[in-house]
Design a protein around this motif. Sequence first.
Motif, PDB file in Angstrom:
ATOM      1  N   LEU A 168       0.818  -1.216   0.000  1.00 12.86           N
ATOM      2  CA  LEU A 168       0.000   0.000   0.000  1.00 12.86           C
ATOM      3  C   LEU A 168       0.849   1.262   0.000  1.00 12.86           C
ATOM      4  O   LEU A 168       0.490   2.274  -0.617  1.00 12.86           O
ATOM      5  CB  LEU A 168      -0.944   0.007   1.202  1.00 12.86           C
ATOM      6  CG  LEU A 168      -2.052  -1.052   1.215  1.00 12.86           C
ATOM      7  CD1 LEU A 168      -2.889  -0.919   2.485  1.00 12.86           C
ATOM      8  CD2 LEU A 168      -2.943  -0.931  -0.014  1.00 12.86           C
ATOM      9  N   PHE A 169       1.989   1.222   0.700  1.00 10.27           N
ATOM     10  CA  PHE A 169       2.841   2.408   0.811  1.00 10.27           C
ATOM     11  C   PHE A 169       4.070   2.335  -0.090  1.00 10.27           C
ATOM     12  O   PHE A 169       4.958   3.192  -0.008  1.00 10.27           O
ATOM     13  CB  PHE A 169       3.259   2.607   2.271  1.00 10.27           C
ATOM     14  CG  PHE A 169       2.107   2.912   3.184  1.00 10.27           C
ATOM     15  CD1 PHE A 169       1.602   4.198   3.280  1.00 10.27           C
ATOM     16  CD2 PHE A 169       1.509   1.908   3.924  1.00 10.27           C
ATOM     17  CE1 PHE A 169       0.528   4.484   4.113  1.00 10.27           C
ATOM     18  CE2 PHE A 169       0.439   2.182   4.767  1.00 10.27           C
ATOM     19  CZ  PHE A 169      -0.059   3.475   4.851  1.00 10.27           C
ATOM     20  N   ASN A 170       4.122   1.291  -0.944  1.00 12.62           N
ATOM     21  CA  ASN A 170       5.218   1.135  -1.904  1.00 12.62           C
ATOM     22  C   ASN A 170       6.577   1.169  -1.204  1.00 12.62           C
ATOM     23  O   ASN A 170       7.500   1.846  -1.639  1.00 12.62           O
ATOM     24  CB  ASN A 170       5.150   2.232  -2.972  1.00 12.62           C
ATOM     25  CG  ASN A 170       6.025   1.925  -4.178  1.00 12.62           C
ATOM     26  OD1 ASN A 170       6.366   0.761  -4.430  1.00 12.62           O
ATOM     27  ND2 ASN A 170       6.399   2.944  -4.924  1.00 12.62           N
ATOM     28  N   ARG A 171       6.668   0.404  -0.117  1.00 19.55           N
ATOM     29  CA  ARG A 171       7.909   0.304   0.653  1.00 19.55           C
ATOM     30  C   ARG A 171       8.230  -1.176   0.875  1.00 19.55           C
ATOM     31  O   ARG A 171       8.479  -1.607   1.996  1.00 19.55           O
ATOM     32  CB  ARG A 171       7.775   1.033   2.001  1.00 19.55           C
ATOM     33  CG  ARG A 171       7.651   2.539   1.893  1.00 19.55           C
ATOM     34  CD  ARG A 171       8.947   3.165   1.391  1.00 19.55           C
ATOM     35  NE  ARG A 171       8.882   4.622   1.351  1.00 19.55           N
ATOM     36  CZ  ARG A 171       8.476   5.311   0.310  1.00 19.55           C
ATOM     37  NH1 ARG A 171       8.089   4.679  -0.794  1.00 19.55           N
ATOM     38  NH2 ARG A 171       8.455   6.637   0.334  1.00 19.55           N
ATOM     39  N   MET A 172       8.252  -1.925  -0.221  1.00 18.75           N
ATOM     40  CA  MET A 172       8.406  -3.363  -0.108  1.00 18.75           C
ATOM     41  C   MET A 172       9.825  -3.778   0.266  1.00 18.75           C
ATOM     42  O   MET A 172      10.021  -4.798   0.929  1.00 18.75           O
ATOM     43  CB  MET A 172       7.998  -4.048  -1.420  1.00 18.75           C
ATOM     44  CG  MET A 172       7.807  -5.546  -1.293  1.00 18.75           C
ATOM     45  SD  MET A 172       6.553  -5.990  -0.072  1.00 18.75           S
ATOM     46  CE  MET A 172       5.064  -5.451  -0.910  1.00 18.75           C
ATOM     47  N   GLY A 173      10.821  -2.996  -0.139  1.00 20.20           N
ATOM     48  CA  GLY A 173      12.203  -3.346   0.183  1.00 20.20           C
ATOM     49  C   GLY A 173      12.434  -3.511   1.680  1.00 20.20           C
ATOM     50  O   GLY A 173      12.883  -4.577   2.138  1.00 20.20           O
ATOM     51  N   PRO A 174      12.140  -2.485   2.500  1.00 16.49           N
ATOM     52  CA  PRO A 174      12.304  -2.638   3.951  1.00 16.49           C
ATOM     53  C   PRO A 174      11.455  -3.755   4.533  1.00 16.49           C
ATOM     54  O   PRO A 174      11.891  -4.450   5.462  1.00 16.49           O
ATOM     55  CB  PRO A 174      11.871  -1.269   4.491  1.00 16.49           C
ATOM     56  CG  PRO A 174      12.061  -0.322   3.357  1.00 16.49           C
ATOM     57  CD  PRO A 174      11.758  -1.110   2.126  1.00 16.49           C
ATOM     58  N   VAL A 175      10.258  -3.947   3.994  1.00 18.44           N
ATOM     59  CA  VAL A 175       9.380  -5.008   4.483  1.00 18.44           C
ATOM     60  C   VAL A 175      10.010  -6.379   4.257  1.00 18.44           C
ATOM     61  O   VAL A 175       9.968  -7.254   5.131  1.00 18.44           O
ATOM     62  CB  VAL A 175       7.996  -4.924   3.793  1.00 18.44           C
ATOM     63  CG1 VAL A 175       7.229  -6.233   3.957  1.00 18.44           C
ATOM     64  CG2 VAL A 175       7.192  -3.777   4.374  1.00 18.44           C
ATOM     65  N   LEU A 176      10.623  -6.587   3.094  1.00 20.82           N
ATOM     66  CA  LEU A 176      11.270  -7.868   2.815  1.00 20.82           C
ATOM     67  C   LEU A 176      12.410  -8.119   3.795  1.00 20.82           C
ATOM     68  O   LEU A 176      12.610  -9.259   4.250  1.00 20.82           O
ATOM     69  CB  LEU A 176      11.779  -7.906   1.373  1.00 20.82           C
ATOM     70  CG  LEU A 176      10.710  -7.981   0.285  1.00 20.82           C
ATOM     71  CD1 LEU A 176      11.355  -7.930  -1.101  1.00 20.82           C
ATOM     72  CD2 LEU A 176       9.866  -9.238   0.425  1.00 20.82           C
ATOM     73  N   TRP A 177      13.166  -7.076   4.109  1.00 19.23           N
ATOM     74  CA  TRP A 177      14.236  -7.223   5.094  1.00 19.23           C
ATOM     75  C   TRP A 177      13.677  -7.646   6.451  1.00 19.23           C
ATOM     76  O   TRP A 177      14.209  -8.554   7.107  1.00 19.23           O
ATOM     77  CB  TRP A 177      14.999  -5.899   5.239  1.00 19.23           C
ATOM     78  CG  TRP A 177      16.129  -5.741   4.280  1.00 19.23           C
ATOM     79  CD1 TRP A 177      16.182  -4.903   3.208  1.00 19.23           C
ATOM     80  CD2 TRP A 177      17.366  -6.446   4.297  1.00 19.23           C
ATOM     81  NE1 TRP A 177      17.375  -5.045   2.552  1.00 19.23           N
ATOM     82  CE2 TRP A 177      18.124  -5.985   3.193  1.00 19.23           C
ATOM     83  CE3 TRP A 177      17.911  -7.429   5.116  1.00 19.23           C
ATOM     84  CZ2 TRP A 177      19.395  -6.464   2.908  1.00 19.23           C
ATOM     85  CZ3 TRP A 177      19.184  -7.914   4.827  1.00 19.23           C
ATOM     86  CH2 TRP A 177      19.914  -7.428   3.739  1.00 19.23           C
ATOM     87  N   ILE A 178      12.610  -6.998   6.875  1.00 19.64           N
ATOM     88  CA  ILE A 178      12.006  -7.332   8.170  1.00 19.64           C
ATOM     89  C   ILE A 178      11.511  -8.772   8.181  1.00 19.64           C
ATOM     90  O   ILE A 178      11.744  -9.521   9.139  1.00 19.64           O
ATOM     91  CB  ILE A 178      10.846  -6.360   8.480  1.00 19.64           C
ATOM     92  CG1 ILE A 178      11.385  -4.941   8.686  1.00 19.64           C
ATOM     93  CG2 ILE A 178      10.080  -6.819   9.720  1.00 19.64           C
ATOM     94  CD1 ILE A 178      10.307  -3.882   8.785  1.00 19.64           C
TER      95      ILE A 178
END
Length: 211
Positions: A168-178
Amino acid sequence: MTWTSAFGRGCGVLLDSIVRRLALARINPNVLTFLGLVVNTIAAFLFGYANGDNQARMFRYAGLVIIASGFFDLVDGRVARASNKVTKFGGFFDSVIDRYSDASQFLGLLVFYARGDRFFYVVLSAFCMISAIMVSYSRARAESLIGSCRVGFMERPERLVLVIIGALFNRMGPVLWIIAILSTITVIHRIRYTWTRTEGIALEPKTGQAA
């Protein structure tokens, strides 16, 4: 009564009404489970179809689709109980389909990063896919030995919330790390917990095997 409790009660009444209607329609709960996979596959397609020009929009659509897929996760078990169709196979089928649903989302992201020639995130997406499966497998395998292994905090609901936020917030990179880090910690936690519970307990040899 506060407005939040009233809203929660209203949602509960609506959900119960939907479950009753589905049960009266004699819809097989396993069909609802499978439809959840179909909807998640659509989300995976949206991830994979995204590019530099439409990434934010496609990711937002994918996030909304994943939210919609939660409906099927929410009602399949309730419909099974309401229609008296709770079976061991149903639980097994639900677990298997959930694994495919998880993998499909990360596969879509893998395709997106591969099309953008972002090799590092291709590997990270693949690692998240493997980690998601291992979180579930480690619990299932542990519970075949010790009865219960509910330790760890990065399970399917937490992963879904993170993927939805990233989409939704187009912040998939940090999410994948988490997801990658916390899933790995969860698996290690379950390995250690199972080791402490089984230490000193010898397994009985299977028939036909040497002791």
